[in-house]
Design a protein around this motif. Structure first.
Motif, PDB file in Angstrom:
ATOM      1  N   GLY A 122      58.429  47.327  51.670  1.00  0.00           N
ATOM      2  CA  GLY A 122      58.068  48.423  52.561  1.00  0.00           C
ATOM      3  C   GLY A 122      58.991  49.615  52.451  1.00  0.00           C
ATOM      4  N   ARG A 123      58.483  50.753  52.890  1.00  0.00           N
ATOM      5  CA  ARG A 123      59.318  51.955  53.012  1.00  0.00           C
ATOM      6  C   ARG A 123      60.134  51.811  54.290  1.00  0.00           C
ATOM      7  NH1 ARG A 123      57.813  56.687  50.062  1.00  0.00           N
ATOM      8  NH2 ARG A 123      56.021  56.322  48.699  1.00  0.00           N
ATOM      9  N   LEU A 124      61.402  51.525  54.137  1.00  0.00           N
ATOM     10  CA  LEU A 124      62.245  51.243  55.297  1.00  0.00           C
ATOM     11  C   LEU A 124      62.493  52.510  56.115  1.00  0.00           C
ATOM     12  CD1 LEU A 124      64.885  48.900  53.639  1.00  0.00           C
ATOM     13  CD2 LEU A 124      62.833  48.253  54.903  1.00  0.00           C
ATOM     14  N   ASN A 154      63.469  67.067  45.296  1.00  0.00           N
ATOM     15  CA  ASN A 154      62.011  66.908  45.336  1.00  0.00           C
ATOM     16  C   ASN A 154      61.567  65.478  45.640  1.00  0.00           C
ATOM     17  OD1 ASN A 154      61.168  69.608  44.896  1.00  0.00           O
ATOM     18  ND2 ASN A 154      61.614  69.395  42.710  1.00  0.00           N
ATOM     19  N   GLU A 155      62.431  64.724  46.303  1.00  0.00           N
ATOM     20  CA  GLU A 155      62.037  63.409  46.787  1.00  0.00           C
ATOM     21  C   GLU A 155      61.289  63.584  48.111  1.00  0.00           C
ATOM     22  OE1 GLU A 155      62.280  60.800  45.111  1.00  0.00           O
ATOM     23  OE2 GLU A 155      63.985  60.979  43.748  1.00  0.00           O
ATOM     24  N   VAL A 173      61.221  55.779  48.550  1.00  0.00           N
ATOM     25  CA  VAL A 173      60.710  54.700  47.698  1.00  0.00           C
ATOM     26  C   VAL A 173      60.710  53.404  48.502  1.00  0.00           C
ATOM     27  CG1 VAL A 173      61.440  55.717  45.505  1.00  0.00           C
ATOM     28  CG2 VAL A 173      63.011  54.224  46.754  1.00  0.00           C
ATOM     29  N   PRO A 174      59.831  52.465  48.172  1.00  0.00           N
ATOM     30  CA  PRO A 174      59.775  51.230  48.941  1.00  0.00           C
ATOM     31  C   PRO A 174      60.776  50.185  48.488  1.00  0.00           C
ATOM     32  CG  PRO A 174      58.040  51.236  47.304  1.00  0.00           C
ATOM     33  CD  PRO A 174      58.736  52.575  47.194  1.00  0.00           C
ATOM     34  N   ARG A 215      57.041  50.563  39.518  1.00  0.00           N
ATOM     35  CA  ARG A 215      57.308  51.948  39.903  1.00  0.00           C
ATOM     36  C   ARG A 215      58.671  52.046  40.571  1.00  0.00           C
ATOM     37  NH1 ARG A 215      51.958  50.950  40.903  1.00  0.00           N
ATOM     38  NH2 ARG A 215      52.234  50.465  43.107  1.00  0.00           N
ATOM     39  N   PRO A 216      59.161  53.256  40.852  1.00  0.00           N
ATOM     40  CA  PRO A 216      60.467  53.378  41.509  1.00  0.00           C
ATOM     41  C   PRO A 216      60.515  52.569  42.796  1.00  0.00           C
ATOM     42  CG  PRO A 216      59.767  55.512  40.701  1.00  0.00           C
ATOM     43  CD  PRO A 216      58.606  54.589  40.501  1.00  0.00           C
ATOM     44  N   ARG A 217      61.626  51.870  43.002  1.00  0.00           N
ATOM     45  CA  ARG A 217      61.779  51.013  44.177  1.00  0.00           C
ATOM     46  C   ARG A 217      63.256  50.860  44.494  1.00  0.00           C
ATOM     47  NH1 ARG A 217      61.885  45.163  42.235  1.00  0.00           N
ATOM     48  NH2 ARG A 217      63.249  45.306  40.423  1.00  0.00           N
TER      49      ARG A 217
END
Length: 227
Positions: A122-124, A154-155, A173-174, A215-217
């Motif tokens: 999850g996205r904390l 740009n995040e 990111v999750p 993907r990015p995590r």
């Protein structure tokens, strides 16, 4: 299956569909002017057969006991050791999701009769704010409660509104640790916020198959020490 309490109120048919598997999540924060609204929502659902409450804050523990609901502790209770978990066990917890700031090695050593879990996806939440950073000078206007902030790199950080009581800024990111070998933990919680139906299914399958995320995590703080 944990669903925000006001979402369950809007769709009471979920109670009939999922029965005792459905747990209503209490708002993370209930300021005094919203306490009655939250209490009435849970009273209504309790009368319709709601079995459990997900408590991110100690006020929800008291509310759960008052209504005779099964109480499931959330990460907001900041459980980092066995002593804390034993204390909450005495408060009537059925199960508890440990703090996502805990080190995994320490999480695996916590012992208690209460079932222990961790947020595994999850996205904390990075912060919760009463004054929404996306609100204009004229207020919320027609905002649907699903905005975002963009930093200098740009995040993009999603900002979710909780019925205009407060807002939560989520990580860009999750957390995803499906391929990790986790011991002595009773359950893994998948925390969906921005994902659509297809993404939820794919992530669920990641954990069934212990499949790495492509993907990015982030791995969060589980595999780092919090200084």
């Amino acid at each position: 299956i944990i669903v925000p309490v006001f979402e369950v109120c809007a769709h009471p048919e979920l109670l009939e569909k999922y029965g005792e598997k459905l747990i209503a999540e209490a708002p993370y924060v209930a300021f005094p002017e919203y306490e009655d609204k939250v209490r009435e929502a849970f009273k209504k659902l309790s009368s319709l057969g709601l079995a459990g409450i997900y408590a991110e804050n100690v006020y929800a523990l008291e509310l759960g006991r008052e209504l005779g609901l099964e109480i499931y502790g959330g990460t907001g209770l900041n459980i980092l050791n066995s002593d804390a978990l034993h204390m909450y066990e005495k408060s009537g917890l059925t199960a508890a999701t440990l703090s996502f700031e805990i080190n995994m090695a320490k999480a695996e050593k916590i012992k208690c009769a209460v079932k222990r879990g961790i947020v595994a996806y999850g996205r904390l939440p990075l912060m919760r704010v009463r004054n929404c950073p996306c609100k204009s000078e004229r207020g919320c206007g027609d905002c649907a409660g699903d905005r975002s902030l963009t930093d200098r790199k740009n995040e993009v950080f999603p900002v979710l509104c909780e019925n205009r009581m407060y807002s939560t800024v989520l990580n860009c990111v999750p957390l995803h640790i499906a391929e990790k070998k986790i011991k002595n933990i009773d359950y893994l919680l998948l925390y969906f916020t921005k994902e659509d139906k297809k993404q939820c299914r794919e992530i669920y399958e990641d954990y069934v198959l212990r499949r790495p995320y492509g993907r990015p995590r982030t791995g969060g703080l589980y595999y780092r020490e919090l200084l």
